[in-house]
Design a protein around this motif. Structure first.
Motif, PDB file in Angstrom:
ATOM      1  N   MET A 122      -8.627   5.101  16.448  1.00  0.00           N
ATOM      2  CA  MET A 122      -9.463   5.222  15.252  1.00  0.00           C
ATOM      3  C   MET A 122      -9.671   3.866  14.595  1.00  0.00           C
ATOM      4  O   MET A 122     -10.769   3.528  14.166  1.00  0.00           O
ATOM      5  N   ASN A 123      -8.576   3.101  14.522  1.00  0.00           N
ATOM      6  CA  ASN A 123      -8.671   1.766  13.908  1.00  0.00           C
ATOM      7  C   ASN A 123      -9.640   0.881  14.678  1.00  0.00           C
ATOM      8  O   ASN A 123     -10.430   0.145  14.092  1.00  0.00           O
ATOM      9  N   VAL A 139     -12.164   1.834  16.535  1.00  0.00           N
ATOM     10  CA  VAL A 139     -13.542   2.270  16.305  1.00  0.00           C
ATOM     11  C   VAL A 139     -14.070   1.709  14.978  1.00  0.00           C
ATOM     12  O   VAL A 139     -15.150   1.132  14.913  1.00  0.00           O
ATOM     13  N   VAL A 140     -13.255   1.859  13.926  1.00  0.00           N
ATOM     14  CA  VAL A 140     -13.660   1.360  12.607  1.00  0.00           C
ATOM     15  C   VAL A 140     -13.939  -0.146  12.680  1.00  0.00           C
ATOM     16  O   VAL A 140     -14.981  -0.628  12.209  1.00  0.00           O
ATOM     17  N   ALA A 141     -13.040  -0.886  13.316  1.00  0.00           N
ATOM     18  CA  ALA A 141     -13.164  -2.343  13.353  1.00  0.00           C
ATOM     19  C   ALA A 141     -14.374  -2.781  14.191  1.00  0.00           C
ATOM     20  O   ALA A 141     -15.085  -3.714  13.807  1.00  0.00           O
ATOM     21  N   GLU A 143     -17.121  -1.035  14.745  1.00  0.00           N
ATOM     22  CA  GLU A 143     -18.350  -0.686  14.027  1.00  0.00           C
ATOM     23  C   GLU A 143     -18.656  -1.710  12.947  1.00  0.00           C
ATOM     24  O   GLU A 143     -19.802  -2.087  12.733  1.00  0.00           O
ATOM     25  N   TYR A 162     -12.151  -4.546   7.997  1.00  0.00           N
ATOM     26  CA  TYR A 162     -10.841  -3.993   8.340  1.00  0.00           C
ATOM     27  C   TYR A 162      -9.985  -5.020   9.092  1.00  0.00           C
ATOM     28  O   TYR A 162      -8.793  -5.156   8.821  1.00  0.00           O
ATOM     29  N   HIS A 210      -4.746   4.556   7.558  1.00  0.00           N
ATOM     30  CA  HIS A 210      -5.447   3.329   7.151  1.00  0.00           C
ATOM     31  C   HIS A 210      -4.955   2.816   5.797  1.00  0.00           C
ATOM     32  O   HIS A 210      -5.006   1.625   5.522  1.00  0.00           O
TER      33      HIS A 210
END
Lengths: 80, 574
Positions: free
Chosen positions: A41-42, A44-46, A48, B3, B34
């Motif tokens: 998940m991390n 994917v977020v990064a 994107e 992030y 997160h």
């Protein structure tokens, strides 16, 4: 090596807390301790954020190795 | 901030910060991992060496048992996941089903509150239906249920809990940017990194407050900061502070907001390059002025450099520069302060005045305080009295003579009679005259009150100039194994009453009480911090002998028969 691949590896290194040099071409989900379901998940977020793209539902669950991630990123960037 | 940048910066700060580790457990019934890095970073940016452990997925109740030794707990309890698919199933529930669920949550809240009663700070969110339900014309059943749960929550939590308005954070970030449903179906994660960043920034001031880092003084420039225009050039009739012009209305609102802060215990001071007479006269007579001369504890109106003025304020008011917030409209002046005094929190007046009230409103967080005590409301008056006292010193030939002239009176308050909120606040805010700097919450204080091993004593002080309020405190533990031994856990005095030898009179009274309890020996310690060096020989000076000493800690013992009481005959006891 091409620039996009290098950028992906840089993001992976930061998120998975490893060195860029230690990321093999054939690495996949599970290769690193931190590439588990939460780590994914991390990632994917990064990715994107890095490429200013948004993956579809299926892509998120399919992009389980470096090769696939690279292909998805390239195709997203082309359609943008 | 991206992030990856958050991750990198958090790792760097984590490796570089020194000081004591501040441990937080994050409990949730959804996936919120997160928040770990995001909140760690927000706290590390505030010099709190935070380390967060994420509890097991959907295991809030069991985790409350597991994390009993952390400094703080953050709970993310998502209404939609109280049972699987609650957000879409709730319309199918009967009255009885709802009642059963309500009772389940009620008993879980009871368990949480009870299990976490000794955790100094617990942060929990108001239940919210906003992510799933967008019915605007009528409250849907999930929202109604959340409202009932929120009433329950507010009625049950103890003073160590803070309830966060989750909807307010959602409103700030925007619903679309706050939620990512892709991750909900794969991993039961709902919130985005952007949302968590805003959430972390919102709750961070509570951690600053509980670790003694809140801001205390708001220093204000004058021209174009408290009114529009320049008094020295535009004159009293030319400045903008009215109810007609845009600038005039904005500055009126600003003055109301700042005056509101003062009523909640924030100290105000002026720091402006002007002719002092012009400024004082304006505050005394201008009809649009909301703030008045007596609202400020100190006024530095001169042509002197502002960094020097701030340093002087710090000395005169006996407050650390890191407790200052400074507002000015000049980038030049703020740049100078940031360069010379980086510990001062600097704020610039925005170019568009219509944005100014929001800037002031958001500062409220920096002055966050857990309790509103009586001392908060009269803080300004007390500081002003203190300045009057200092003016008097010069009239006397010796400090003793001056102290005698003050007609100091102390009143001791023991155990059950003590004001609990003020006691907790004193431990949280006192940095200088504080031998051990242990920080306690109201729940901690109540726990000690209920424990017969503890003796708690506070004093309130007054003199001919006025009342200092409740300004000193000690916590003494009677040793379990050796009934005639006592240990001083806390001995502190507010900076308002330092320099009057009150500590010696206060200590003598404590000794007297301990002797009544047949105590023969007292142990004590001094724990060094960057701020409490002024008391590093306090115990030496009253006859304690050192058992052990290193750079951080000194431990002492005293046989009461060896005590050399200092006689302070000018302090009366009531």
């Amino acid at each position: 090596m091409d620039h996009i691949k290098q950028q992906i590896k840089y993001v992976m290194a930061t998120v998975l807390n490893v060195e860029v040099a230690d990321i093999p071409e054939n690495c996949s989900y599970g290769t690193f301790e931190r590439w588990d379901s939460l780590g994914h998940m991390n990632l994917v977020v990064a990715l994107e954020e890095e490429f200013e793209i948004r993956f579809d539902d299926e892509e998120v669950s399919d992009m389980l190795n470096l090769f696939l991630i690279y292909n998805f990123v390239i195709s997203k960037l082309e359609t943008n | 901030m991206k992030y990856t940048e958050i991750l990198q910066r958090n790792r760097e700060l984590g490796a570089n910060l020194t000081g004591e580790l501040y441990r937080i457990a994050l409990l949730s019934n959804i996936t919120v991992h997160h928040l770990k890095e995001v909140l760690e970073l927000a706290l590390r940016e505030r010099h709190i060496k935070a380390e967060i452990t994420v509890g097991d997925y959907d295991n809030i109740i069991q985790d409350c048992n597991k994390f009993q030794d952390v400094n703080s707990i953050v709970i993310f309890w998502e209404a939609a996941n109280i049972v699987d698919f609650l957000h879409c199933r709730i319309d199918l529930y009967s009255e009885d089903d709802l009642l059963l669920l309500y009772q389940r949550i009620e008993s879980e809240i009871d368990i949480i509150v009870k299990k976490l009663q000794n955790i100094p700070l617990v942060i929990i969110n108001r239940f919210s239906s906003s992510l799933f339900k967008t019915n605007k014309l009528k409250d849907d059943s999930l929202k109604q249920f959340c409202n009932r749960l929120n009433i329950l929550l507010e009625g049950k939590v103890t003073s160590n809990f803070l309830i966060v308005d989750l909807d307010a954070v959602l409103l700030q970030v925007g619903l679309r940017s706050s939620v990512d449903f892709r991750q909900y179906y794969s991993s039961k994660a709902l919130y985005t990194v952007d949302f968590f960043r805003a959430y972390a920034v919102s709750i961070a001031p509570a951690f600053s407050a509980v670790t003694g880092r809140s801001k205390k003084l708001l220093v204000l420039d004058c021209d174009n900061t408290l009114w529009g225009g320049i008094i020295g050039e535009d004159g009293e009739s030319g400045i903008k502070l009215d109810k007609e012009t845009l600038a005039g209305k904005c500055f009126t609102e600003i003055q109301y907001l700042i005056k509101g802060l003062r009523h909640r215990g924030v100290l105000l001071a002026l720091c402006s390059k002007n002719n002092p007479e012009d400024v004082y006269k304006l505050f005394a007579t201008h009809p649009g002025m909301i703030l008045r001369n007596e609202d400020f504890v100190a006024k530095k109106v001169s042509w002197q450099n502002k960094a020097t003025n701030l340093r002087e304020l710090s000395i005169e008011l006996n407050l650390g520069l890191d407790s200052f917030v400074f507002i000015d409209d000049s980038e030049f002046e703020l740049g100078l302060i940031q360069k010379e005094l980086p510990q001062v929190h600097c704020v610039i007046v925005p170019q568009n005045l219509s944005e100014y009230p929001t800037v002031i409103e958001s500062l409220t967080n920096e002055f966050f305080s857990f309790s509103n005590t009586q001392e908060d409301q009269s803080r300004t008056e007390m500081y002003i009295q203190e300045i009057l006292r200092k003016d008097q010193i010069n009239k006397y030939s010796s400090i003793e003579e001056y102290l005698s002239s003050l007609e100091l009176v102390l009143e001791l308050i023991w155990d059950v009679g003590i004001p609990v909120a003020r006691a907790a606040q004193l431990t949280q805010k006192t940095n200088q005259f504080n031998l051990t700097t242990h920080r306690y919450t109201e729940a901690d204080i109540k726990r000690m009150l209920a424990d017969p091993c503890y003796l708690l004593v506070l004093f309130s002080a007054s003199d001919k100039f006025g009342d200092y309020g409740v300004t000193g405190m000690s916590i003494i533990r009677i040793q379990n194994e050796l009934k005639n031994h006592a240990f001083i856990d806390t001995f502190l005095m507010s900076c308002r009453v330092i320099g009057r030898n009150i500590e010696f009179a206060f200590f003598s009274k404590i000794v007297y009480k301990l002797q009544e309890l047949n105590i023969t020996n007292i142990e004590a310690e001094y724990l060094s911090t960057p701020k409490n060096s002024q008391v590093n020989t306090f115990y030496d000076s009253i006859g304690f002998s050192i058992i052990n000493e290193n750079s951080q800690k000194k431990t002492y013992t005293l046989e009461l028969s060896n005590l050399k009481p200092k006689s302070i005959d000018y302090i009366q006891f009531k």
